[in-house]
Design a protein around this motif. Structure first.
Motif, mmCIF file in Angstrom:
data_model
loop_
_atom_site.group_PDB
_atom_site.id
_atom_site.type_symbol
_atom_site.label_atom_id
_atom_site.label_comp_id
_atom_site.label_asym_id
_atom_site.label_seq_id
_atom_site.Cartn_x
_atom_site.Cartn_y
_atom_site.Cartn_z
ATOM 1 N N ASP A 274 0.955 -1.244 0.130
ATOM 2 C CA ASP A 274 0.107 0.108 -0.099
ATOM 3 C C ASP A 274 0.831 1.161 -0.058
ATOM 4 N N ARG A 275 1.415 1.717 -1.189
ATOM 5 C CA ARG A 275 2.292 2.804 -1.167
ATOM 6 C C ARG A 275 1.894 3.763 -0.794
ATOM 7 N N GLU A 276 0.584 4.289 -1.242
ATOM 8 C CA GLU A 276 -0.151 5.659 -0.704
ATOM 9 C C GLU A 276 -0.062 5.984 0.725
ATOM 10 N N GLN A 277 -0.520 4.568 1.497
ATOM 11 C CA GLN A 277 -0.699 4.764 2.835
ATOM 12 C C GLN A 277 0.972 4.980 3.554
ATOM 13 N N THR A 278 2.101 4.219 3.058
ATOM 14 C CA THR A 278 3.198 4.447 3.466
ATOM 15 C C THR A 278 3.765 5.905 3.230
ATOM 16 N N PHE A 279 3.611 6.473 1.965
ATOM 17 C CA PHE A 279 3.915 7.656 1.629
ATOM 18 C C PHE A 279 3.305 8.672 2.934
ATOM 19 N N ALA A 280 2.049 8.491 3.170
ATOM 20 C CA ALA A 280 1.454 9.173 4.230
ATOM 21 C C ALA A 280 2.015 9.114 5.359
ATOM 22 N N ILE A 281 2.145 7.904 5.791
ATOM 23 C CA ILE A 281 2.811 7.630 7.288
ATOM 24 C C ILE A 281 4.185 8.251 7.405
ATOM 25 N N VAL A 282 4.960 8.074 6.213
ATOM 26 C CA VAL A 282 6.184 8.724 6.402
ATOM 27 C C VAL A 282 6.318 10.267 6.363
ATOM 28 N N SER A 283 5.585 10.788 5.505
ATOM 29 C CA SER A 283 5.329 12.458 5.662
ATOM 30 C C SER A 283 4.918 12.897 6.930
ATOM 31 N N ASN A 284 3.961 12.188 7.559
ATOM 32 C CA ASN A 284 3.524 12.554 9.108
ATOM 33 C C ASN A 284 4.616 12.366 9.855
ATOM 34 N N ALA A 285 5.616 11.327 9.798
ATOM 35 C CA ALA A 285 6.579 11.069 10.776
ATOM 36 C C ALA A 285 7.741 12.335 10.456
ATOM 37 N N ILE A 286 7.953 12.542 9.299
ATOM 38 C CA ILE A 286 8.934 13.588 9.183
ATOM 39 C C ILE A 286 8.440 15.067 9.651
#
Length: 317
Positions: A274-286
């Motif tokens: 689930d790439r989109e979910q991963t991108f969102a999680i990483v963005s929030n973590a940054i």
């Protein structure tokens, strides 16, 4: 979708589910209950398999051909705001190391990371994600530019190591990595490091000194790859699974040893599922990491960073 060896039970159930749905579409037979049972089995199989992954299986997931790479993250997180910058102003532009300015919301960041290729041609073009000295010098140039303008730095780690070729050594590979480590310890802006795939050796550490070091769940971070460790200790690659366990290279091991600050949970099955979910999680973590660092003065940032790395490997009796 490609499947790893330990994922074959999932593949079989997904194929069964696909066939079941196809039968329902092409005939008047009600297959709702059968599909529901297969879905239940599939969910359970995924939970059982991914809950009990070995260190070697996590290494395999970190190298999955469908796993997103640095540019995938940057494009998804920054969109049209990303401006790639090139060259080390000394030798040439290293295609294995990319960097540039981008925004998350209203906040600008200097993004730097190793980039792998998607097929044979692009893998050769990107040198399989293995940077030369000019790649590390480009990264340092961009970090110094970010420092000059007060822009936080985000580094994305995904490399099997720095390029070990003769020409790289002739141009000072070791010095370039050592220089980056030194300069990153005293950089006067926040540094957020995210391990998104393989984090091997000095090749990763050359852009891996951060105030906050985040590690995705199915990644690894170590001085050497399991295969290389196995070939040195046992003169064979056959013991790579044993080596992976001994190296304590998984996110859980790294967090326990206080080598990283936070583990970023991936979608079930890995980032590629689930790439989109991963991108969102990483963005929030940054963004979250930057919020915790933005009010610190340059002196406090450097002092805290120095102390963080000085405490690593120190045992109290």
């Amino acid at each position: 979708m490609e499947y790893l060896e330990f994922e074959l039970p999932i593949k079989e159930l997904e194929e069964q589910l696909q066939k079941c749905r196809l039968i329902g579409e092409e005939s008047e037979v009600d297959v709702t209950e059968t599909c529901s049972q297969i879905e239940k089995k599939l969910k359970q199989a995924k939970t059982d398999i991914y809950k009990n992954l070995t260190s070697w299986q996590r290494v395999q997931l970190s190298r999955h051909p469908n796993r997103p790479y640095t540019m995938d993250y940057i494009k998804a997180i920054c969109g049209e705001t990303f401006l790639e910058l090139h060259g080390d102003r000394s030798f040439k532009d290293d295609k294995a190391m990319i960097g540039g300015l981008g925004k998350i919301g209203d906040q600008s960041y200097m993004f730097i990371g190793q980039q792998k290729g998607y097929n044979t041609k692009t893998r050769q073009y990107r040198n399989f994600g293995m940077a030369n000295p000019e790649g590390y010098r480009k990264a340092l140039r961009l970090m110094k530019s970010a420092e000059k303008f007060g822009i936080p730095v985000v580094t994305l780690l995904d490399t099997p190591g720095a390029y070990p070729g003769l020409e790289a050594e002739e141009r000072g590979q070791g010095e370039a990595i050592a220089r980056n480590i030194l300069e990153m310890t005293r950089l006067k802006v926040p540094i957020i490091t995210v391990i998104i795939g393989e984090g091997a050796s000095g090749g990763a550490l050359g852009i891996g000194v951060g105030d906050k070091v985040l590690m995705l769940e199915n990644t690894w971070y170590s001085v050497i790859s399991p295969e290389s460790c196995s070939s040195i200790l046992w003169r064979s690659w056959e013991y790579k699974e044993q080596a992976a366990e001994a190296l304590k290279l998984t996110a859980k091991d790294m967090k326990k040893l206080k080598m990283v600050d936070e583990i970023i949970k991936e979608p079930l099955g890995g980032a590629h599922r689930d790439r989109e979910q991963t991108f969102a999680i990483v963005s929030n973590a940054i963004s979250k990491s930057y919020e915790s660092l933005k009010n610190l003065s340059p002196k406090e940032l450097v002092e805290n960073r120095m102390n963080k790395y000085l405490e690593m490997g120190v045992f109290k009796g």
